[in-house]
Every structure is written in C-alpha cells, then in structure tokens.
Write an enzyme that holds these catalytic residues in place. Sequence first.
Site: not given
Ligand code: ATP
Ligand code: MG
Length: 138
Positions: A112, A102, A57, A126, A85, A115, A9, A49
Amino acid sequence: MERTLSIIKPDGVSRGLTGEVIKRLEDNDLKIVAMKMIHMTRAQAEGFYAVHRERPFFESLTDFMSSGPVVVMVLVGEDAIKRYRDLMGATNYKDAVPGTIRADFATDIEKNVVHGSDAPETAAFEIGYFFNRFEIVG
Ligand code: ATP
Ligand code: MG
C-alpha cells in the site's frame, strides 16, 4: 509542531512513485527534516514492525518490507501524524478516500505504497529506529 515517520514502501519506490509521494507531502505543508534510502534486512523489518509480531500477516509483511529499497523520512508539521495519515488513506486501499495516496496508487492491502506513524509514542520509536539526532535537521 509534531513529528511523524514516513516510509515509501518497496512497491512505491520500485514503481517510481517516490517523487509523487514527496510532492504530495510538500504541497500539504509536511516538511521533510530527514530522508534516506535504505534496504532493510528481514531482522530490521521485524524490529520495526514488532508490534505486529502476533498478526497473521507479520511474516509476509516483513518479507515485503525487506524485499527492496525504501525511502524513510521524518516529517514535521502541525498535527503532522493525523494529517499525513489522512493523505495516506485507509490501510486497505479499497476503503481509502479517492485522492489519497493509497486510493490512487495501492494495489493490495499489504503493498500500500506508504507507511505513517499512528501516535506520538510510535512516531518517537519509529524515528529513533532509523535516525539519530544529527540526521534530523530542524
Ligand atoms: P502502516 O503502519 O504501514 O502505516 P497502517 O497503520 O494503515 O499502515 P497497520 O494496521 O499498522 O496499518 O498495518 C501495517 C501494515 O501491515 C499495513 O500498512 C499493510 O502493509 C500490512 N497489513 C495490514 N493489515 C493487513 C492484512 N489484513 N493483510 C495483509 N497485510 C496487512
Ligand atoms: Mg500502522
């Protein structure tokens, strides 16, 4: 063998963590079969997304993901989705196991560093979002 999509990211790229993330992937038998650096527009980040469109968010996340260059990769390996993951750690770095990307580098639940796809269907979407078949080797 399974494929997954990885993104370093904007925070990871701007903080100089690209090499560190790639090292961890290669050390853990996640083979890079496609890679490029791109700077997404807001609309491209929103499309990526789209599943999170209703989340509170979403606006902040797509703003962040289009704020600077990212490195996008396709990884291949046995059980690659889950193993990548596991290397990434929990979404919220405060919950992430020490030694994960992370836990070691994230500064914020949103910023974080990385992705990773979360299922075979999302991985297929994706990967297709960023790469065509000629850009993926092997
Ligand atoms: P990613 O999809 O980025 O690999 P993830 O699968 O662990 O991460 P998701 O639930 O898919 O998490 O959320 C996508 C992204 O949105 C997160 O990686 C983070 O950058 C952001 N995000 C998730 N939850 C929150 C939150 N509560 N507040 C702010 N940003 C969030
Ligand atoms: Mg995700």
